[in-house]
Structures are given as C-alpha cells and as structure tokens.
Design a protein around this motif. Structure first.
Motif, mmCIF file in Angstrom:
data_model
loop_
_atom_site.group_PDB
_atom_site.id
_atom_site.type_symbol
_atom_site.label_atom_id
_atom_site.label_comp_id
_atom_site.label_asym_id
_atom_site.label_seq_id
_atom_site.Cartn_x
_atom_site.Cartn_y
_atom_site.Cartn_z
ATOM 1 N N ALA A 195 0.809 -1.213 0.000
ATOM 2 C CA ALA A 195 0.000 0.000 0.000
ATOM 3 C C ALA A 195 0.845 1.267 0.000
ATOM 4 C CB ALA A 195 -0.933 0.005 1.216
ATOM 5 N N ILE A 196 2.159 1.105 0.119
ATOM 6 C CA ILE A 196 3.046 2.273 0.162
ATOM 7 C C ILE A 196 3.620 2.482 -1.235
ATOM 8 C CG2 ILE A 196 5.064 3.308 1.262
ATOM 9 C CD1 ILE A 196 4.582 1.437 3.643
ATOM 10 N N ARG A 197 2.880 3.234 -2.031
ATOM 11 C CA ARG A 197 3.277 3.483 -3.416
ATOM 12 C C ARG A 197 3.145 4.967 -3.736
ATOM 13 N NH1 ARG A 197 3.824 -1.207 -6.278
ATOM 14 N NH2 ARG A 197 2.931 -3.097 -5.347
ATOM 15 N N PRO A 198 4.022 5.788 -3.142
ATOM 16 C CA PRO A 198 3.958 7.215 -3.452
ATOM 17 C C PRO A 198 4.418 7.465 -4.885
ATOM 18 C CG PRO A 198 5.918 6.742 -2.172
ATOM 19 C CD PRO A 198 5.123 5.468 -2.225
ATOM 20 N N GLY A 199 3.908 8.510 -5.483
ATOM 21 C CA GLY A 199 4.399 8.890 -6.800
ATOM 22 C C GLY A 199 5.783 9.505 -6.699
ATOM 23 N N GLY A 200 6.301 9.955 -7.825
ATOM 24 C CA GLY A 200 7.581 10.657 -7.813
ATOM 25 C C GLY A 200 8.771 9.739 -7.691
ATOM 26 N N PHE A 201 9.810 10.248 -7.052
ATOM 27 C CA PHE A 201 11.111 9.566 -7.078
ATOM 28 C C PHE A 201 11.414 8.763 -5.822
ATOM 29 C CE2 PHE A 201 11.902 12.691 -4.164
ATOM 30 C CZ PHE A 201 13.082 13.429 -4.207
ATOM 31 N N TRP A 202 10.439 8.525 -4.980
ATOM 32 C CA TRP A 202 10.706 7.878 -3.696
ATOM 33 C C TRP A 202 11.004 6.386 -3.848
ATOM 34 C CZ3 TRP A 202 11.699 11.543 -0.578
ATOM 35 C CH2 TRP A 202 10.966 12.740 -0.597
ATOM 36 N N ARG A 203 11.980 5.925 -3.059
ATOM 37 C CA ARG A 203 12.317 4.504 -2.935
ATOM 38 C C ARG A 203 12.156 4.141 -1.459
ATOM 39 N NH1 ARG A 203 15.906 7.142 -6.173
ATOM 40 N NH2 ARG A 203 16.326 6.288 -8.266
ATOM 41 N N VAL A 204 11.094 3.441 -1.135
ATOM 42 C CA VAL A 204 10.723 3.220 0.263
ATOM 43 C C VAL A 204 11.114 1.813 0.701
ATOM 44 C CG1 VAL A 204 8.835 3.209 1.933
ATOM 45 C CG2 VAL A 204 8.788 4.828 0.003
ATOM 46 N N GLU A 205 11.793 1.745 1.848
ATOM 47 C CA GLU A 205 12.112 0.458 2.474
ATOM 48 C C GLU A 205 11.541 0.444 3.884
ATOM 49 O OE1 GLU A 205 15.911 -2.292 3.953
ATOM 50 O OE2 GLU A 205 16.267 -0.477 2.755
ATOM 51 N N VAL A 206 10.878 -0.644 4.238
ATOM 52 C CA VAL A 206 10.319 -0.817 5.580
ATOM 53 C C VAL A 206 11.122 -1.893 6.301
ATOM 54 C CG1 VAL A 206 8.273 -1.424 6.923
ATOM 55 C CG2 VAL A 206 8.014 -0.171 4.770
ATOM 56 N N VAL A 207 11.574 -1.576 7.521
ATOM 57 C CA VAL A 207 12.312 -2.556 8.317
ATOM 58 C C VAL A 207 11.578 -2.783 9.630
ATOM 59 C CG1 VAL A 207 14.536 -1.994 7.284
ATOM 60 C CG2 VAL A 207 13.796 -0.770 9.334
ATOM 61 N N PRO A 208 11.690 -3.984 10.210
ATOM 62 C CA PRO A 208 10.963 -4.269 11.453
ATOM 63 C C PRO A 208 11.413 -3.408 12.627
ATOM 64 C CG PRO A 208 11.708 -6.298 10.403
ATOM 65 C CD PRO A 208 12.391 -5.181 9.692
ATOM 66 N N GLU A 209 12.710 -3.105 12.695
ATOM 67 C CA GLU A 209 13.243 -2.376 13.846
ATOM 68 C C GLU A 209 14.479 -1.607 13.427
ATOM 69 O OE1 GLU A 209 15.427 -3.917 17.798
ATOM 70 O OE2 GLU A 209 13.255 -4.331 17.803
ATOM 71 N N ALA A 210 14.653 -0.448 14.034
ATOM 72 C CA ALA A 210 15.863 0.343 13.806
ATOM 73 C C ALA A 210 16.138 1.158 15.058
ATOM 74 C CB ALA A 210 15.703 1.267 12.599
ATOM 75 N N GLY A 211 17.409 1.401 15.325
ATOM 76 C CA GLY A 211 17.736 2.293 16.423
ATOM 77 C C GLY A 211 17.228 3.686 16.122
ATOM 78 N N SER A 212 17.755 4.284 15.060
ATOM 79 C CA SER A 212 17.330 5.591 14.583
ATOM 80 C C SER A 212 17.321 5.554 13.066
ATOM 81 C CB SER A 212 18.284 6.687 15.073
ATOM 82 O OG SER A 212 18.176 7.846 14.277
ATOM 83 N N THR A 213 16.183 5.856 12.459
ATOM 84 C CA THR A 213 16.142 5.869 10.997
ATOM 85 C C THR A 213 17.032 6.969 10.434
ATOM 86 O OG1 THR A 213 14.117 7.219 11.080
ATOM 87 C CG2 THR A 213 13.852 4.830 10.813
ATOM 88 N N ASN A 214 17.185 8.080 11.149
ATOM 89 C CA ASN A 214 18.108 9.119 10.686
ATOM 90 C C ASN A 214 19.541 8.607 10.639
ATOM 91 O OD1 ASN A 214 16.152 11.159 10.384
ATOM 92 N ND2 ASN A 214 17.437 12.672 11.414
ATOM 93 N N THR A 215 19.979 7.973 11.731
ATOM 94 C CA THR A 215 21.357 7.473 11.798
ATOM 95 C C THR A 215 21.622 6.452 10.701
ATOM 96 O OG1 THR A 215 21.489 7.871 14.171
ATOM 97 C CG2 THR A 215 23.023 6.268 13.248
ATOM 98 N N GLU A 216 20.674 5.546 10.512
ATOM 99 C CA GLU A 216 20.842 4.515 9.496
ATOM 100 C C GLU A 216 20.874 5.117 8.097
ATOM 101 O OE1 GLU A 216 21.255 1.073 7.365
ATOM 102 O OE2 GLU A 216 21.553 1.363 9.529
ATOM 103 N N LEU A 217 20.012 6.091 7.834
ATOM 104 C CA LEU A 217 19.962 6.649 6.485
ATOM 105 C C LEU A 217 21.167 7.540 6.196
ATOM 106 C CD1 LEU A 217 18.232 6.394 4.010
ATOM 107 C CD2 LEU A 217 16.855 8.333 4.800
ATOM 108 N N ILE A 218 21.699 8.215 7.205
ATOM 109 C CA ILE A 218 22.929 8.972 7.002
ATOM 110 C C ILE A 218 24.076 8.027 6.645
ATOM 111 C CG2 ILE A 218 24.721 10.284 8.217
ATOM 112 C CD1 ILE A 218 22.507 11.841 9.581
#
Length: 255
Positions: free
Chosen positions: A11-34
C-alpha cells in the motif's frame, strides 16, 4: 498493541522519485539513512521502521516508541541550493505533515518553530534534519519524523503529547506516509526552483509567530520577547535577533 497490524508494504506506493524500504526495527532511521547516504544512497531514499528503539531529537535528546504505534521514518535529499537555505528542510517536512494530516484526518494541525507538529497546544510529531557533508560538493540532508498515531492518552509519555487516536482521528499509517511523501515532494520541487516560495505558507501555519516567547540559549542564558516572524532563511526573529534552530535549546511561552 498486538492488535495493530504491520505496515502493508504493497500500500506504500507514493508517486515521484521515492524509494521506500520498511524494516521491522531500527535504532534511529536518521542514523541509518545517514550511513547509507555516505555509501552513496540516492536522493529519494526513504527508511521506515515499525519500531524505533533509539530515536533522536534535537540536541541529542532521545526517545523510544512501542512497536507499530507511530509513523517513524526518514528521507534523503540532495538539494542543490545555497547553503543558507538548508534551514528550510525541517519546515518543508513540517508543511508536508500539516497538509497530510489535515487531508487524511481533518485535524487542524499547526507548526511550532523549529520542529514540532501540534494539535492545539499538544505535540503530535517531532522532526529532525541532519546533514551529511561527506561529499562537500553535493551535501545530503536526512530529515526524519516520528508522528504519534495509535497511542491512547494513557500511553503517551507526557501530558503535552498527543496522537491521532487521542484526538479521535483515524488513518492508516500507510495512507499517512504516502500523503506526507507526496506533499513533501511537491514543496521540495517548488523550493529548489525558488527557495523563498514556501516561506509564506510556513508563516501562515506557524503558531510561534506573534507570541511572547522565552528562548533558552546555550550556556544557560535566555532571550525574552515577541516572535515577530521567520526570515527567508527559516530563522526565528525575536528581540532583533535572527535565531537558527541550532542556536536554541528550547522555545517556551513567555510571560
């Protein structure tokens, strides 16, 4: 909380240039994405987690949320704009969140400078932008948000927090995420072409402007006055000073 279903990736299908990944758990999504940015992750990368265990707020403040009760995610952009305009990235996310929540739930949401999404005077979401200058010629910005969705009032950490559920509003996290991403991309495209283009929209929904405030500055000093506006670099104007988000510890109501 076991009755809350996991995110439906289909159900997560935004238009445009987004590439979305869903993970079960993360410490900080900011830290991981940086970290991924430093490895060359493309603009438009989005990391969403069901359970953020070491969320990050401004000035190193931490927070945690139970699994599945909040929308916690970060996105990566590589804007080619003057450095003095990068302070608008958090407000861009804030404007996207206002539009998305209003559009999907009808709640009258507003923004508190620099990074809070409010319903009335209670905090619905917090936003944090962080820069990756590992490639100085093409700096990247990761901006994350944690938005309270399914907590009851008893489950919220402080009295000044709220959630969509506590406000009597209901929407799927998937629907909300897609709306935020689409609203963000619309404003991001406009802003890149004209960095001043979103300033008026921000001023219209920022409740800090026009209020008496007490600004807690680093070193234990305070600045009291009326917040008279937000300038073209997204700095708050108080008592003749222009304050960036990095200049302040807290902005509280004044006397």
């Amino acid at each position: 909380m076991n009755e809350i279903p996991p995110l439906d990736r289909n159900a997560i299908r935004p238009g445009g240039f987004w590439r979305v990944e869903v993970v079960p758990e993360a410490g900080s999504t900011n830290t991981e994405l940086i970290a991924r940015s430093r490895e060359g992750a493309p603009e438009g990368s989005v990391l969403v987690t069901e359970h953020q265990t070491a969320g990050k707020g401004r000035l190193g403040r931490g927070f945690t949320t139970p699994p599945r009760v909040a929308l916690t995610f970060s996105l990566l952009i590589r804007p080619e704009v003057p450095a003095e305009q990068l302070g608008w990235v958090s407000p861009l996310m804030g404007l996207a969140a206002v539009a998305a929540v209003r559009g999907t739930t009808g709640l009258d949401t507003r923004l508190k400078w620099p990074n809070d999404l409010l319903v009335a005077e209670t905090k619905l979401a917090g936003i944090l932008a962080e820069a990756d200058f590992s490639d100085p010629s093409h700096p990247a910005i990761v901006v994350g948000m944690g938005l309270n969705v399914s907590q009851t009032r008893d489950e919220l950490p402080v009295e000044t927090a709220t959630s969509l559920r506590a406000e009597g509003a209901h929407t799927l996290r998937e629907t909300l995420l897609v709306a935020v991403l689409e609203e963000f991309e619309r404003r991001y495209t406009t802003w890149k072409g004209d960095p001043g283009a979103i300033a008026d929209e921000y001023r219209d929904v920022c409740v800090t402007i026009g209020r008496r405030v007490r600004v807690h500055l680093p070193g234990g000093t305070f600045l009291d006055g009326t917040a008279t506006g937000v300038d073209d670099q997204a700095r708050l104007l108080v008592a003749g000073r222009a304050l960036s988000a990095g200049d302040v510890v807290h902005v509280r109501p004044g006397e």
